[in-house]
Structures are given as structure tokens and as C-alpha cells.
Design a protein around this motif. Structure first.
Motif, PDB file in Angstrom:
ATOM      1  N   GLN A  59       0.825  -1.202   0.000  1.00 31.83           N
ATOM      2  CA  GLN A  59       0.000   0.000   0.000  1.00 31.83           C
ATOM      3  C   GLN A  59       0.862   1.256   0.000  1.00 31.83           C
ATOM      4  O   GLN A  59       0.573   2.223  -0.714  1.00 31.83           O
ATOM      5  N   LEU A  60       1.916   1.251   0.784  1.00 31.60           N
ATOM      6  CA  LEU A  60       2.805   2.410   0.843  1.00 31.60           C
ATOM      7  C   LEU A  60       3.551   2.623  -0.471  1.00 31.60           C
ATOM      8  O   LEU A  60       3.780   3.760  -0.880  1.00 31.60           O
ATOM      9  N   GLU A  61       3.918   1.535  -1.150  1.00 27.49           N
ATOM     10  CA  GLU A  61       4.569   1.661  -2.458  1.00 27.49           C
ATOM     11  C   GLU A  61       3.624   2.278  -3.485  1.00 27.49           C
ATOM     12  O   GLU A  61       4.037   3.132  -4.279  1.00 27.49           O
ATOM     13  N   LYS A  62       2.363   1.871  -3.457  1.00 28.32           N
ATOM     14  CA  LYS A  62       1.386   2.459  -4.380  1.00 28.32           C
ATOM     15  C   LYS A  62       1.205   3.946  -4.078  1.00 28.32           C
ATOM     16  O   LYS A  62       1.120   4.769  -4.989  1.00 28.32           O
ATOM     17  N   ARG A  63       1.156   4.270  -2.816  1.00 27.51           N
ATOM     18  CA  ARG A  63       1.002   5.674  -2.426  1.00 27.51           C
ATOM     19  C   ARG A  63       2.219   6.498  -2.845  1.00 27.51           C
ATOM     20  O   ARG A  63       2.088   7.629  -3.314  1.00 27.51           O
ATOM     21  N   LEU A  64       3.401   5.917  -2.683  1.00 22.90           N
ATOM     22  CA  LEU A  64       4.625   6.599  -3.080  1.00 22.90           C
ATOM     23  C   LEU A  64       4.674   6.802  -4.594  1.00 22.90           C
ATOM     24  O   LEU A  64       5.071   7.867  -5.073  1.00 22.90           O
ATOM     25  N   ASP A  65       4.269   5.799  -5.346  1.00 27.02           N
ATOM     26  CA  ASP A  65       4.220   5.936  -6.804  1.00 27.02           C
ATOM     27  C   ASP A  65       3.259   7.051  -7.219  1.00 27.02           C
ATOM     28  O   ASP A  65       3.550   7.827  -8.140  1.00 27.02           O
ATOM     29  N   ALA A  66       2.108   7.132  -6.540  1.00 27.73           N
ATOM     30  CA  ALA A  66       1.147   8.184  -6.855  1.00 27.73           C
ATOM     31  C   ALA A  66       1.730   9.559  -6.529  1.00 27.73           C
ATOM     32  O   ALA A  66       1.546  10.518  -7.290  1.00 27.73           O
ATOM     33  N   LEU A  67       2.444   9.669  -5.412  1.00 28.61           N
ATOM     34  CA  LEU A  67       3.073  10.946  -5.060  1.00 28.61           C
ATOM     35  C   LEU A  67       4.170  11.324  -6.044  1.00 28.61           C
ATOM     36  O   LEU A  67       4.300  12.494  -6.423  1.00 28.61           O
ATOM     37  N   GLU A  68       4.954  10.349  -6.473  1.00 23.12           N
ATOM     38  CA  GLU A  68       5.996  10.631  -7.460  1.00 23.12           C
ATOM     39  C   GLU A  68       5.388  11.066  -8.786  1.00 23.12           C
ATOM     40  O   GLU A  68       5.898  11.967  -9.443  1.00 23.12           O
ATOM     41  N   GLN A  69       4.314  10.426  -9.152  1.00 22.04           N
ATOM     42  CA  GLN A  69       3.633  10.778 -10.404  1.00 22.04           C
ATOM     43  C   GLN A  69       3.082  12.197 -10.333  1.00 22.04           C
ATOM     44  O   GLN A  69       3.213  12.968 -11.284  1.00 22.04           O
ATOM     45  N   SER A  70       2.491  12.542  -9.213  1.00 22.02           N
ATOM     46  CA  SER A  70       1.923  13.882  -9.082  1.00 22.02           C
ATOM     47  C   SER A  70       3.028  14.940  -8.993  1.00 22.02           C
ATOM     48  O   SER A  70       2.854  16.058  -9.471  1.00 22.02           O
ATOM     49  N   SER A  71       4.169  14.600  -8.417  1.00 19.01           N
ATOM     50  CA  SER A  71       5.260  15.576  -8.342  1.00 19.01           C
ATOM     51  C   SER A  71       5.903  15.786  -9.714  1.00 19.01           C
ATOM     52  O   SER A  71       6.449  16.851  -9.984  1.00 19.01           O
ATOM     53  N   ARG A  72       5.832  14.813 -10.579  1.00 19.60           N
ATOM     54  CA  ARG A  72       6.340  14.974 -11.949  1.00 19.60           C
ATOM     55  C   ARG A  72       5.414  15.854 -12.774  1.00 19.60           C
ATOM     56  O   ARG A  72       5.854  16.561 -13.681  1.00 19.60           O
ATOM     57  N   GLU A  73       4.129  15.807 -12.464  1.00 19.72           N
ATOM     58  CA  GLU A  73       3.157  16.577 -13.218  1.00 19.72           C
ATOM     59  C   GLU A  73       3.156  18.046 -12.817  1.00 19.72           C
ATOM     60  O   GLU A  73       2.806  18.910 -13.607  1.00 19.72           O
ATOM     61  N   ILE A  74       3.536  18.365 -11.611  1.00 19.30           N
ATOM     62  CA  ILE A  74       3.501  19.741 -11.135  1.00 19.30           C
ATOM     63  C   ILE A  74       4.469  20.646 -11.912  1.00 19.30           C
ATOM     64  O   ILE A  74       4.065  21.724 -12.347  1.00 19.30           O
ATOM     65  N   PRO A  75       5.744  20.285 -12.141  1.00 21.93           N
ATOM     66  CA  PRO A  75       6.610  21.158 -12.937  1.00 21.93           C
ATOM     67  C   PRO A  75       6.099  21.359 -14.365  1.00 21.93           C
ATOM     68  O   PRO A  75       6.352  22.402 -14.977  1.00 21.93           O
ATOM     69  N   ASP A  76       5.403  20.398 -14.910  1.00 23.89           N
ATOM     70  CA  ASP A  76       4.874  20.541 -16.264  1.00 23.89           C
ATOM     71  C   ASP A  76       3.813  21.633 -16.316  1.00 23.89           C
ATOM     72  O   ASP A  76       3.646  22.300 -17.328  1.00 23.89           O
ATOM     73  N   ARG A  77       3.078  21.826 -15.247  1.00 27.51           N
ATOM     74  CA  ARG A  77       2.007  22.814 -15.202  1.00 27.51           C
ATOM     75  C   ARG A  77       2.582  24.223 -15.069  1.00 27.51           C
ATOM     76  O   ARG A  77       1.972  25.190 -15.492  1.00 27.51           O
ATOM     77  N   LEU A  78       3.729  24.338 -14.439  1.00 28.85           N
ATOM     78  CA  LEU A  78       4.317  25.671 -14.240  1.00 28.85           C
ATOM     79  C   LEU A  78       4.940  26.094 -15.524  1.00 28.85           C
ATOM     80  O   LEU A  78       5.030  27.028 -16.075  1.00 28.85           O
TER      81      LEU A  78
END
Length: 78
Positions: A59-78
């Protein structure tokens, strides 16, 4: 609870076969099957604990993957 009972049943069967085929020589108690049931209970608790920890890690690995994915998307928006 169902998972624990399944694990306990499997370990109890294996322990019973072990005792039946000569494992009773390891136990000095008057009732080796009772001692085997206690050993099966202890082993089942250990196995169940590691099983739950494994699920928690997944469960923690899935959560970490989701956080990594969302952190990759944030610089793209800026």
C-alpha cells in the motif's frame, strides 16, 4: 481473521504431519500434538504478522508511486 485461520490450518496440518512422522521425538511433553498445536499457533502468528506487513508495504509503495507521479506533473504545469 479469515486469512489467519487459513494460515493456522495450513501450519497445523504441516505440524501434525511432522509430529506423526517422527517429530514427536523432539518434544518431551506427554502430549506432543498439543505442543505441536502451540508451535503451529506461534508460527501462524509470525507468518500472519509478516503477511500484514507485506500488504502494508504494498500500500505504501502504491502511495509513493502516486506521489511521485503527481510531483512529476507539477513542474509541467508551471
Amino acid at each position: 481473521m479469515k486469512t489467519f485461520l487459513k494460515i493456522f490450518a495450513a501450519v497445523l496440518v504441516v505440524t501434525t504431519f511432522f509430529i506423526f512422522f517422527g517429530g514427536h521425538l523432539l518434544f518431551t511433553s506427554s502430549n506432543p500434538y498439543l505442543t505441536g498445536a502451540f508451535c503451529a499457533l506461534v508460527l501462524s502468528v509470525l507468518i500472519y504478522t509478516f503477511w500484514c506487513l507485506s500488504e502494508k508495504i504494498d500500500q505504501l509503495e502504491k502511495r509513493l508511486d502516486a506521489l511521485e507521479q503527481s510531483s512529476r506533473e507539477i513542474p509541467d504545469r508551471l
